[in-house]
Enzyme design. Structure first.
Site, mmCIF file in Angstrom:
data_model
loop_
_atom_site.group_PDB
_atom_site.id
_atom_site.type_symbol
_atom_site.label_atom_id
_atom_site.label_comp_id
_atom_site.label_asym_id
_atom_site.label_seq_id
_atom_site.Cartn_x
_atom_site.Cartn_y
_atom_site.Cartn_z
ATOM 1 C CG ASP A 75 -12.447 5.354 53.843
ATOM 2 O OD1 ASP A 75 -12.011 4.450 53.105
ATOM 3 O OD2 ASP A 75 -11.827 5.808 54.825
ATOM 4 C CB SER A 101 -1.565 6.385 43.444
ATOM 5 O OG SER A 101 -1.550 7.797 43.352
ATOM 6 C CB THR A 150 0.927 -0.556 39.735
ATOM 7 O OG1 THR A 150 2.258 -0.212 39.364
ATOM 8 C CG2 THR A 150 0.983 -1.150 41.135
ATOM 9 C CG ASP A 151 4.696 -1.320 35.830
ATOM 10 O OD1 ASP A 151 4.491 -0.572 36.819
ATOM 11 O OD2 ASP A 151 5.352 -0.953 34.835
ATOM 12 C CD GLU A 152 5.365 1.762 40.802
ATOM 13 O OE1 GLU A 152 5.875 1.827 41.923
ATOM 14 O OE2 GLU A 152 4.967 2.756 40.177
ATOM 15 C CE1 TYR A 175 0.396 2.530 44.454
ATOM 16 C CE2 TYR A 175 2.364 2.207 43.116
ATOM 17 C CZ TYR A 175 0.988 2.338 43.221
ATOM 18 O OH TYR A 175 0.205 2.267 42.089
ATOM 19 C CB SER A 176 5.111 -1.877 44.705
ATOM 20 O OG SER A 176 6.292 -1.935 45.452
ATOM 21 C CE LYS A 179 -2.790 -0.818 43.151
ATOM 22 N NZ LYS A 179 -4.187 -0.329 43.065
HETATM 23 P P1 NAD Z 1 -4.660 9.100 42.254
HETATM 24 O O1 NAD Z 1 -3.836 9.166 43.496
HETATM 25 O O2 NAD Z 1 -4.588 10.210 41.272
HETATM 26 O O3 NAD Z 1 -6.204 8.959 42.648
HETATM 27 C C1 NAD Z 1 -6.640 8.102 43.675
HETATM 28 C C2 NAD Z 1 -8.083 8.446 43.984
HETATM 29 O O4 NAD Z 1 -8.535 7.541 45.019
HETATM 30 C C3 NAD Z 1 -8.281 9.866 44.515
HETATM 31 O O5 NAD Z 1 -9.400 10.460 43.895
HETATM 32 C C4 NAD Z 1 -8.530 9.670 46.004
HETATM 33 O O6 NAD Z 1 -9.371 10.675 46.566
HETATM 34 C C5 NAD Z 1 -9.205 8.294 46.013
HETATM 35 N N1 NAD Z 1 -9.042 7.607 47.305
HETATM 36 C C6 NAD Z 1 -7.888 7.447 48.012
HETATM 37 N N2 NAD Z 1 -8.152 6.782 49.154
HETATM 38 C C7 NAD Z 1 -9.477 6.490 49.146
HETATM 39 C C8 NAD Z 1 -10.348 5.812 50.037
HETATM 40 N N3 NAD Z 1 -9.900 5.281 51.190
HETATM 41 N N4 NAD Z 1 -11.658 5.699 49.713
HETATM 42 C C9 NAD Z 1 -12.126 6.231 48.565
HETATM 43 N N5 NAD Z 1 -11.356 6.900 47.684
HETATM 44 C C10 NAD Z 1 -10.049 7.029 47.968
HETATM 45 O O7 NAD Z 1 -4.291 7.696 41.598
HETATM 46 P P2 NAD Z 1 -4.207 7.297 40.062
HETATM 47 O O8 NAD Z 1 -2.866 7.639 39.547
HETATM 48 O O9 NAD Z 1 -5.419 7.791 39.370
HETATM 49 O O10 NAD Z 1 -4.250 5.704 40.180
HETATM 50 C C11 NAD Z 1 -5.511 5.000 40.114
HETATM 51 C C12 NAD Z 1 -5.254 3.521 40.238
HETATM 52 O O11 NAD Z 1 -4.409 3.086 39.159
HETATM 53 C C13 NAD Z 1 -4.514 3.108 41.507
HETATM 54 O O12 NAD Z 1 -5.074 1.906 41.970
HETATM 55 C C14 NAD Z 1 -3.068 2.917 41.083
HETATM 56 O O13 NAD Z 1 -2.423 1.957 41.887
HETATM 57 C C15 NAD Z 1 -3.273 2.400 39.660
HETATM 58 N N6 NAD Z 1 -2.153 2.679 38.716
HETATM 59 C C16 NAD Z 1 -1.688 3.946 38.567
HETATM 60 C C17 NAD Z 1 -0.676 4.199 37.650
HETATM 61 C C18 NAD Z 1 -0.137 5.599 37.426
HETATM 62 O O14 NAD Z 1 0.849 5.750 36.688
HETATM 63 N N7 NAD Z 1 -0.739 6.638 37.986
HETATM 64 C C19 NAD Z 1 -0.137 3.150 36.900
HETATM 65 C C20 NAD Z 1 -0.655 1.859 37.081
HETATM 66 C C21 NAD Z 1 -1.676 1.641 37.993
HETATM 67 P P1 TYD Z 2 6.779 8.745 39.610
HETATM 68 O O1 TYD Z 2 6.027 9.633 38.677
HETATM 69 O O2 TYD Z 2 6.759 9.053 41.074
HETATM 70 O O3 TYD Z 2 6.246 7.257 39.331
HETATM 71 P P2 TYD Z 2 6.784 5.825 39.891
HETATM 72 O O4 TYD Z 2 7.782 6.045 40.946
HETATM 73 O O5 TYD Z 2 5.519 5.220 40.415
HETATM 74 O O6 TYD Z 2 7.333 5.130 38.701
HETATM 75 O O7 TYD Z 2 8.296 8.682 39.143
HETATM 76 C C1 TYD Z 2 8.661 8.245 37.860
HETATM 77 C C2 TYD Z 2 10.171 8.176 37.811
HETATM 78 O O8 TYD Z 2 10.706 9.494 37.922
HETATM 79 C C3 TYD Z 2 10.796 7.390 38.948
HETATM 80 O O9 TYD Z 2 11.935 6.701 38.463
HETATM 81 C C4 TYD Z 2 11.206 8.446 39.960
HETATM 82 C C5 TYD Z 2 11.577 9.617 39.059
HETATM 83 N N1 TYD Z 2 11.338 10.964 39.625
HETATM 84 C C6 TYD Z 2 12.361 11.917 39.600
HETATM 85 O O10 TYD Z 2 13.480 11.661 39.117
HETATM 86 N N2 TYD Z 2 12.097 13.155 40.096
HETATM 87 C C7 TYD Z 2 10.888 13.479 40.644
HETATM 88 O O11 TYD Z 2 10.709 14.633 41.116
HETATM 89 C C8 TYD Z 2 9.846 12.499 40.648
HETATM 90 C C9 TYD Z 2 8.489 12.819 41.226
HETATM 91 C C10 TYD Z 2 10.124 11.248 40.120
#
Ligand code: NAD
Ligand code: TYD
Length: 370
Positions: A75, A101, A150-152, A175-176, A179
């Protein structure tokens, strides 16, 4: 000069982190070592890295080589563990992906988000600050903490405008908000203690290994299984989509050449209304999986909106393009096709992550050897 040779990747078993580790080991210029610290929550899966483990992991010891890949289940909030990893491996770089995330989960249960995203980030920053003190009293200059965000954090846009690096933060989901707090802490550690730091804020990613709770993998799998395709609200929310490999290349470019203390926006310049995206995805899934397009269209189901649903995200990534020369390489159609094919070819992976059965797989194949 940054060393970038012993890299602590946090969250390396998740979607972007595991893609990053694959991508990094494929770069000829990377000759260093990766220590992957991941708690293996529901979103982390070591199957994602089985090939990396086999090629660069402990097995390499048998041939006398030092393993270039080490997995540690743990962790990021566990300070003694993080301190031990810095000391034992001589970590000179952190790339911090680990996070909770998913926005919908943050609405149902914010506490884990505050813990991992805020307290976990603080723990990593503080251990880095102490471990990287120079004998002269300042900070070493050959180290780097890259914080992935993230951009959020910027909130929600109307029909016009883009998020730039100077857009004020206005997070609106747990979440945002968590972050955003982690970004502020990271910047504070740079300003207050001189911690060498770069930070990136990226738009929505998609690609292989994404947990099927996020929009694109969820929709692909529901189409393959003939399940409803749930569209939140009026389906007109807009996201800016980027293929995960393009994100990883951007992160590595920033780690290598980005200015310390500077933030870089990463985006696809690829805005889609959710419903338009779904219509395109239906066309591509119908082609790739040889399914009837009318039947897939019939699965579209409008459902109750997400509370506080941000309307539009759109990134201006001019800084990254002009200062560091990064470009998106993968077009949306190409990225979506690759993603669809990956999910078609990895049905067992899907079963494992959905059922939690991958934990048994880890037990059998991996955990006892860690
Ligand atoms: P994900 O949820 O797929 O993976 C997160 C990973 O972190 C997992 O492997 C989980 O086991 C690990 N984790 C969670 N809590 C933990 C802890 N306390 N200690 C150690 N490990 C832990 O997330 P992702 O989509 O791969 O996102 C990765 C990063 O990128 C995040 O910081 C997220 O905010 C950022 N991000 C994601 C997106 C997107 O579209 N997915 C976009 C922009 C930024
Ligand atoms: P998501 O993949 O959860 O990413 P984020 O909310 O971080 O942008 O969702 C992307 C967009 O899709 C968001 O506007 C929410 C919408 N969405 C749906 O309409 N249906 C769904 O089942 C999910 C998971 C997301």
């Amino acid at each position: 000069m940054r060393s970038l040779s012993t890299i602590l990747v946090t969250g390396g078993a998740g979607f972007i982190g595991s893609n990053f580790i694959h991508w990094l080991f494929a770069q000829p210029e990377f000759t260093g070592r990766v220590i992957n610290l991941d708690a293996l929550t529901y979103a982390g899966n070591l199957e994602n890295l089985a090939d990396i483990e086999a090629r660069y992991g402990k097995g390499a010891e048998a041939s006398g080589a030092v393993p270039r890949y080490v997995f540690v289940q743990g962790d990021i909030c566990d300070r003694p563990l993080v301190e031990r990893l810095f000391a034992e491996y001589g970590v000179d770089t952190v790339v911090h992906f680990a996070a909770e995330s998913h926005v919908d989960r943050s609405i149902l249960g914010p506490e884990a988000f505050v813990r991992t995203n805020v307290l976990g980030t603080y723990t990593l920053l503080d251990v880095a600050r102490q471990a990287w003190r120079a004998p002269s009293g300042g900070m070493r200059e050959d180290v780097l903490f890259h914080h992935v965000s993230t951009d959020e954090v910027f909130g929600s846009l109307g029909e016009e405008g883009y998020f730039t690096e100077s857009t004020p933060y206005d997070p609106r989901s747990p979440y945002s908000a968590s972050k955003a707090a982690s970004d502020h802490l990271a910047k504070a550690y740079h300003h207050t203690y001189g911690l060498p730091l770069t930070l990136s804020n990226c738009s929505n990613n998609y690609g292989p290994y994404q947990f099927p709770e996020k929009l694109i993998p969820l929709m692909i799998l529901n189409m393959l299984e003939g399940k409803p395709l749930p569209v939140y609200g009026d389906g007109r929310n807009i996201r800016d989509w980027l293929y995960v490999e393009d994100h990883n290349e951007a992160v590595w470019t920033i780690m290598r050449n980005g200015q310390s203390g500077r933030t870089y926006n990463i985006g696809g310049e690829n805005e889609w209304e959710n419903i338009r995206l779904l219509e395109r995805l239906i066309e591509l899934v119908a082609e790739e999986a040889h399914l009837d397009i009318a039947r897939l269209r019939g699965l579209i189901t409008y459902v109750k909106d997400r509370p506080g649903h941000d309307r539009r995200y759109a990134i201006d990534c001019t800084r990254l393009k002009t200062e560091l020369g990064w470009r998106q390489r993968i077009s949306f159609d190409e990225g979506l096709r690759k993603t669809i094919r990956w999910y078609l070819d990895h049905r067992e992976w899907v079963e494992h992550v959905r059922s939690g059965a991958y934990r048994a797989w880890i037990e059998q194949n991996y955990a006892r050897r860690v």
